[in-house]
Design a protein around this motif. Sequence first.
Motif, short mmCIF file in Angstrom:
data_model
loop_
_atom_site.label_atom_id
_atom_site.label_comp_id
_atom_site.label_asym_id
_atom_site.label_seq_id
_atom_site.Cartn_x
_atom_site.Cartn_y
_atom_site.Cartn_z
N ILE A 175 3.35 -30.88 89.80
CA ILE A 175 3.98 -29.56 89.84
C ILE A 175 4.32 -29.16 91.28
CG2 ILE A 175 3.43 -27.11 89.53
CD1 ILE A 175 2.66 -27.70 86.74
N GLY A 176 3.56 -29.67 92.23
CA GLY A 176 3.89 -29.47 93.65
C GLY A 176 3.75 -28.03 94.08
N ASP A 177 4.67 -27.64 94.96
CA ASP A 177 4.54 -26.35 95.61
C ASP A 177 5.27 -25.23 94.86
OD1 ASP A 177 3.49 -24.87 97.56
OD2 ASP A 177 4.98 -25.33 99.08
N LEU A 232 7.64 -20.72 82.09
CA LEU A 232 7.59 -21.38 80.79
C LEU A 232 6.91 -22.74 80.93
CD1 LEU A 232 8.61 -20.70 77.95
CD2 LEU A 232 10.70 -21.91 78.45
N LEU A 233 7.24 -23.43 82.01
CA LEU A 233 6.65 -24.74 82.28
C LEU A 233 5.14 -24.62 82.43
CD1 LEU A 233 7.47 -27.74 83.25
CD2 LEU A 233 7.08 -26.84 85.52
N ARG A 234 4.69 -23.53 83.04
CA ARG A 234 3.26 -23.34 83.27
C ARG A 234 2.59 -22.61 82.12
NH1 ARG A 234 2.07 -22.17 89.34
NH2 ARG A 234 0.55 -23.71 88.77
N GLN A 235 3.37 -22.41 81.03
CA GLN A 235 2.89 -21.72 79.82
C GLN A 235 2.42 -20.29 80.10
OE1 GLN A 235 0.30 -24.43 77.64
NE2 GLN A 235 2.20 -25.28 76.83
N LEU A 268 9.51 -19.67 70.27
CA LEU A 268 8.93 -20.79 69.52
C LEU A 268 7.57 -21.15 70.06
CD1 LEU A 268 11.64 -23.52 68.83
CD2 LEU A 268 10.09 -22.47 67.21
N GLN A 269 7.48 -21.24 71.40
CA GLN A 269 6.21 -21.64 72.01
C GLN A 269 5.13 -20.58 71.84
OE1 GLN A 269 6.27 -23.39 75.90
NE2 GLN A 269 8.16 -24.47 75.52
N SER A 270 5.57 -19.30 71.73
CA SER A 270 4.54 -18.27 71.56
C SER A 270 4.41 -17.90 70.07
CB SER A 270 4.84 -17.06 72.44
OG SER A 270 6.20 -16.74 72.40
N ALA A 271 4.71 -18.88 69.20
CA ALA A 271 4.49 -18.77 67.75
C ALA A 271 5.20 -17.58 67.11
CB ALA A 271 2.99 -18.73 67.46
N LYS A 272 6.46 -17.37 67.50
CA LYS A 272 7.25 -16.33 66.83
C LYS A 272 8.53 -16.98 66.31
CE LYS A 272 5.61 -12.59 69.79
NZ LYS A 272 5.92 -11.85 71.02
N PRO A 273 8.40 -17.90 65.33
CA PRO A 273 9.58 -18.67 64.90
C PRO A 273 10.67 -17.80 64.28
CG PRO A 273 7.71 -19.07 63.44
CD PRO A 273 7.19 -18.27 64.58
N GLY A 274 10.28 -16.69 63.67
CA GLY A 274 11.27 -15.80 63.05
C GLY A 274 12.25 -15.25 64.09
N ASP A 275 11.70 -14.79 65.22
CA ASP A 275 12.54 -14.25 66.30
C ASP A 275 13.44 -15.35 66.87
OD1 ASP A 275 11.09 -12.04 65.86
OD2 ASP A 275 10.07 -11.98 67.81
N PHE A 334 3.57 -17.31 79.31
CA PHE A 334 4.61 -16.78 78.43
C PHE A 334 5.01 -15.34 78.74
CE2 PHE A 334 2.68 -20.09 75.47
CZ PHE A 334 3.60 -21.04 75.85
N GLU A 335 4.03 -14.53 79.06
CA GLU A 335 4.36 -13.11 79.33
C GLU A 335 5.25 -12.97 80.54
OE1 GLU A 335 1.26 -10.17 79.51
OE2 GLU A 335 0.38 -10.99 77.66
N GLN A 336 4.88 -13.71 81.59
CA GLN A 336 5.69 -13.68 82.82
C GLN A 336 7.10 -14.22 82.55
OE1 GLN A 336 5.08 -12.69 86.09
NE2 GLN A 336 3.43 -11.62 85.06
N ALA A 337 7.15 -15.32 81.80
CA ALA A 337 8.45 -15.94 81.49
C ALA A 337 9.33 -14.93 80.74
CB ALA A 337 8.24 -17.19 80.65
N GLU A 338 8.74 -14.26 79.79
CA GLU A 338 9.49 -13.28 79.00
C GLU A 338 10.05 -12.18 79.90
OE1 GLU A 338 8.42 -12.36 75.22
OE2 GLU A 338 9.91 -10.77 75.13
#
Lengths: 475, 395
Positions: free
Chosen positions: B150-152, B179-182, B213-220, B184-188
């Motif tokens: 992941i580096g710097d 998103l890469l670092r999972q 999808l990654q945060s288990a909201k497939p409907g959205d 999710f809240e920050q990514a959103e």
Amino acid sequence: MSLASHSVLVITDRPQSVATFRACLSQIGIKEVFAAHSFREVLETAAKECPHLFIFDSDLPDGSAISLLKKLRTDSFFEKTPVIMIRKPTKEELVEIVKLKVTAILAKPVETTALMEKCKAIFGALGHLSPYGFKGSEIPGGQNTTFRFNAAIVGRDENHLICQSSLSLVDGGAFLISPTDTTLAPLMAISSGSVKAGDKESNLFALGNIMGKGRTWVSQMAPLKPVVTLPRKVLVYENSKDRAEQLKEILNFHEIDCETVDTMQRLAQRFSGNPDDYKVVYLCETPVGAIAIPWDKAITAIPEPKRPSQVIATSAAALKARPDINWLRKPFTVDQLIENIEVALTQRGNAVAPQGQMWDKSATKEIPCSYLVKGQIISIDETGGVLELEAPATTNAQMYIDHPLFKANEKIHQVRITYCTPSAVNSKAWHARFNMIDAGISRGTFWRTLRTQFAPKPVEAIASPATAAPAASAS
Amino acid sequence: MFDRVLIFNTDSSNQIVTVADIEKLAEKKVIVSTTLEDAMAQLESLKFYIPVLVATDYSEDVQRFIQGCNRNLSCLPDLQIVVSNDPSPQLQGALYEMGIKNLWPGERLDSRLTAWVNKLQTEVKVDGSIAQNLIKLGVLVARAKKGNKIGDIDSYIKKLSEDASHDYRICYTLGNACLLRQQFEQAEKHFIACQSLNPKFIPTFTAIAQLRLQSAKPGDALTLLEKMEKLNNSNSERKALLAAAYADSGNWEKAKVFLDQAAKLEPNNAKVKEMRVRAAFESGDIPEALRLLDECEVIEEYFVTKLNEFAIALSKQSKTQEALDLYKKAHTLASPHIKYKLSFNIALAYRRQGDLPKALEYLDIVDAEAGERGFEKSGKLRIQIKEELVGGKSA
């Protein structure tokens, strides 16, 4: 080739012959013919008007033509200006004439056709260029110059930052918008087009294309409310079925209603049936020739203020500005197409709304600013010059050339654009011509102001072999 | 950094850009590839190129090149250039979806490209400039996605965060990094900011769908993806995402439809292959799953778990030999740190089959694979088997 931009100084002791010269030169398109009848008059007129050609018709009462030319050639301004000498020189005079780099010698009595041909040949060798001109690349920093236009930030709506200026912007120009209030950070924006608002233009910049720290205060501005709610419906003429279907989906994605037709005939029929239904019409090609007649009839049947805006895709390099047409140069991205349609929808709203009342501005205060446009000086001559701008300017737009050469003198810092066309080389640039005479400055004053600051080489064309060799006429 | 140009020329008839045009560019460090393999090899080298695609139509090669640029160079689509005099609707749709704005005509390519390279060089030359930080973070994210360190990333996230309020590209890049670092809240937060700054930047829609999808909201995710599918229905990666969203909602039938479409569009897409294996597992078609699994280049832990689950089920049904086959397949695919568990299950299966010496043999393998940490169950089973062996002999 038009010679309209060239000027000639006729030096003669017979004022009555000037009319003959004027008539002769006007036949080949030369409009500016100056005359001088004495040493002083010649030096004064030459210094003021910077003529592109001297015609020595005779010696003057206060000195010979050769001694006058010697005097002119000592001035670095005129050391390479073409000269036609009308006389039958003696052997001694011929030696002097060669030394003074006379371009052509015509024997008296001169035939008008011979004179016309000689002028054409001289100006032809110059290739439209002024003998005083030089390239912008010869000016230090000329290829990286900033141009400045006065403007004001009016506010923002849901999609655009809205500014007001005397510029009618087309899609795609890059601007650095710098508020006069230095506490507000500048921002970089790409123009999306303009909406006419009274005697001024409202310039639109898509929020998505705004960069820089100034974006923060722009996003904090309360959005202006439109005076009228704009219907979002577009009539699309697209002759490819695949493209039409794609366009429909994309416009629906952006909540724009769309109806498609596949021929110009059908376009005209659909539009004429209910012209008020369509706020914008998109055409996938420029309507020309016989197939365009029905559409031309249909659209021109609607009086100008109520006419819908047209977005027309075109491959043409030079485009004539039309208030009801947004030209979209091919190849274009879907992004550009949508942005053009969005702006066109706004323009249609403006046609419906009272002039200048597109947005409710009562709760906002204008922020004075400058548009800084990057570009370069392409060429300069004694009348003005040609600039390359990364944004288009309109005829009569006033702008500042923020180059040390121009900034150093208040008189020449501000210039007026006489015309602006898209660059043939760089699709994201425009070439603008400015003319200093319009600013009330004589060519000589402008030229000397510039030339006192640096001494560029004149354009190469003037030293080309075709003009350097004296040519005696046998007639 | 910005003096290398990679031109992928799919225009074999030289209608868009002539050979002479390209020759004019020779003084720059220009690499011209006419095959996808060559272009991808250049991209995979992880050097930074300004990618230029010459194309008239949309094809699998075009799609793979654009995806290759996004994966290997940076996630900034505004650095990519597409040259096309008359782009097809499919190509236009794809560019729109990828957020690529630089669509140039073929004429005077050399002067345009020279100006572009110079402009980028000037922009990036300024140490600590947004452009420089954006590109560096973009490249780090792209490299991390390929399994590099992941580096710097953190320091670049910090540097760029200050400017995130006014630049959609920063928000987009930061969102991808989170998103890469999972996170999710920050990514959103970053993706929503990106969307408010530039509502027409389509890559954000895809990113948000992935996030959902990654945060288990497939409907959205489905709502967004279905909307985008209408814009361009020839993107195999989105079809794979749609399939994943349907699968996560439990609708495997619909997921299979999108997977078949995606496989038709891009038979070699790794994500699609992976999803097809999942679909086969979910529908209980083990032979098909195993066949498809052989075609996969990257094996997710999910498959190993699934193979193990199916083997256990078979074992319980006394189909020991079939179970053993699946366990062994799972063992070959599993990462080293879980291999000992599969070896243990193999030992159990042999024991159930009555092949006690083979079971003991596998328990030795378990001990070797578990290493110093050991595996308590292995010891217990060994004792039981030895007792059974002794009991059997005495009997």
